[in-house]
Design an enzyme around this catalytic site. Sequence first.
Site, PDB file in Angstrom:
ATOM      1  N   GLU A 128      13.947  -2.042  -5.212  1.00 19.33           N
ATOM      2  CA  GLU A 128      13.150  -3.274  -5.086  1.00 19.33           C
ATOM      3  C   GLU A 128      13.250  -4.123  -6.356  1.00 19.33           C
ATOM      4  OE1 GLU A 128       9.533  -1.354  -3.820  1.00 19.33           O
ATOM      5  OE2 GLU A 128      10.517  -0.805  -1.937  1.00 19.33           O
ATOM      6  N   HIS A 174      14.628   0.802  -9.622  1.00 17.29           N
ATOM      7  CA  HIS A 174      14.260   0.947  -8.208  1.00 17.29           C
ATOM      8  C   HIS A 174      14.941  -0.161  -7.410  1.00 17.29           C
ATOM      9  CE1 HIS A 174      11.905   0.941  -4.536  1.00 17.29           C
ATOM     10  NE2 HIS A 174      11.522   2.163  -4.850  1.00 17.29           N
ATOM     11  N   ASN A 198       5.078   6.550  -6.202  1.00 16.31           N
ATOM     12  CA  ASN A 198       5.301   5.171  -6.634  1.00 16.31           C
ATOM     13  C   ASN A 198       4.375   4.287  -5.801  1.00 16.31           C
ATOM     14  OD1 ASN A 198       6.251   2.635  -7.239  1.00 16.31           O
ATOM     15  ND2 ASN A 198       8.259   2.921  -6.259  1.00 16.31           N
ATOM     16  N   TRP A 199       3.300   3.821  -6.447  1.00 13.17           N
ATOM     17  CA  TRP A 199       2.324   3.031  -5.684  1.00 13.17           C
ATOM     18  C   TRP A 199       2.790   1.604  -5.467  1.00 13.17           C
ATOM     19  CZ3 TRP A 199      -3.333   4.513  -7.580  1.00 13.17           C
ATOM     20  CH2 TRP A 199      -3.593   5.844  -7.197  1.00 13.17           C
ATOM     21  N   LYS A 200       3.865   1.208  -6.144  1.00 16.91           N
ATOM     22  CA  LYS A 200       4.377  -0.168  -5.995  1.00 16.91           C
ATOM     23  C   LYS A 200       3.237  -1.163  -6.249  1.00 16.91           C
ATOM     24  CE  LYS A 200       7.889   1.672  -2.956  1.00 16.91           C
ATOM     25  NZ  LYS A 200       8.794   1.484  -1.836  1.00 16.91           N
ATOM     26  N   SER A 217      10.980   7.354   2.727  1.00 13.11           N
ATOM     27  CA  SER A 217      10.239   7.835   3.909  1.00 13.11           C
ATOM     28  C   SER A 217       9.941   9.332   3.885  1.00 13.11           C
ATOM     29  CB  SER A 217      10.972   7.438   5.198  1.00 13.11           C
ATOM     30  OG  SER A 217      11.042   6.019   5.309  1.00 13.11           O
ATOM     31  N   GLY A 226       6.777   6.655  -1.820  1.00 12.33           N
ATOM     32  CA  GLY A 226       6.057   5.394  -1.839  1.00 12.33           C
ATOM     33  C   GLY A 226       4.809   5.478  -0.974  1.00 12.33           C
ATOM     34  N   GLY A 227       4.937   5.044   0.277  1.00 10.46           N
ATOM     35  CA  GLY A 227       3.782   4.922   1.173  1.00 10.46           C
ATOM     36  C   GLY A 227       2.904   6.161   1.242  1.00 10.46           C
ATOM     37  N   GLU A 235      17.643   7.297  -3.658  1.00 17.06           N
ATOM     38  CA  GLU A 235      16.843   6.605  -2.648  1.00 17.06           C
ATOM     39  C   GLU A 235      17.739   5.680  -1.832  1.00 17.06           C
ATOM     40  OE1 GLU A 235      12.421   6.484  -3.795  1.00 17.06           O
ATOM     41  OE2 GLU A 235      13.375   4.708  -4.639  1.00 17.06           O
ATOM     42  N   GLY A 244      10.618   2.920   3.119  1.00 10.51           N
ATOM     43  CA  GLY A 244       9.587   2.219   3.877  1.00 10.51           C
ATOM     44  C   GLY A 244       9.942   1.970   5.330  1.00 10.51           C
TER      45      GLY A 244
END
Length: 249
Positions: free
Chosen positions: A95, A93, A9-11, A209, A230-231, A163, A169
């Site tokens: 977010e 998600h 997920n590149w957000k 993470s 993500g990251g 999640e 993150g």
Amino acid sequence: MRRKLAAGNWKMNGTSAALAELEALSAAPADANTDILICPPATLITRAAQVVSDTSVYIGGQDCHAATSGAHTGDIAADMLIDAGASHVILGHSERREDHGERNEDVRTKAQTAWDSGLVTVICVGETLSEREADNTLDIIGGQLAGSIPDAATGENLVVAYEPVWAIGTGKVPTLAQIGDVHDFIRMRLERRFGEGVGRTVPVLYGGSVKPTNATEIFSVSNVDGALVGGASLKAADFQPIIDALAAS
Ligand code: PGA
């Protein structure tokens, strides 16, 4: 046997230059049981789909609207994602739930629209830190599963991602026992609601993470069928070892 899925997920990260990371990922040899999904920002979906054409990497959106078209400035319809070359969409998600006030019922309506268009949905659930500390994790997850997943789930149209909000993150990861408890619970709830055939087939991902350094142990937990990352999905050098750890699990 359930398929494994490594989802990135590149957000809100990535411009044209990021396509080089996708090229690197799609050049790596594929494992027959492990699917790879990258969800770039919407602006990159068409070009990302071109980069991965003829490879086993899937492209997905990060959200879609509940309506099929119309006066919804800034939003994206499920059919548009398909048209751009996406096969999947992340829905619910944390977010989105937080930044856009999405409730379970919104996620559920979006998911039905996405299924009607032929997208596979990655539906996210997860507790906040205060919910975990109050020992409400399974209640929250149970409510999110019941409220966010439409009745027409199949082993083909649904992926669930667990999640924990406090792990996203932050570099904080639940213990393997905590991950296992929630994944076993999700599996039980899926089997109870959709029957064993469907409930056993839906991949359940862990997210929050996930890094090359912890992927192998997370993938050793029962009912963890992959990760939503993500990251560490932004660079092929970080994501590829996670994919390899999943393939080896
Ligand atoms: P993270 O994000 O891997 O950067 O923690 C996971 C996610 O939000 O899907």
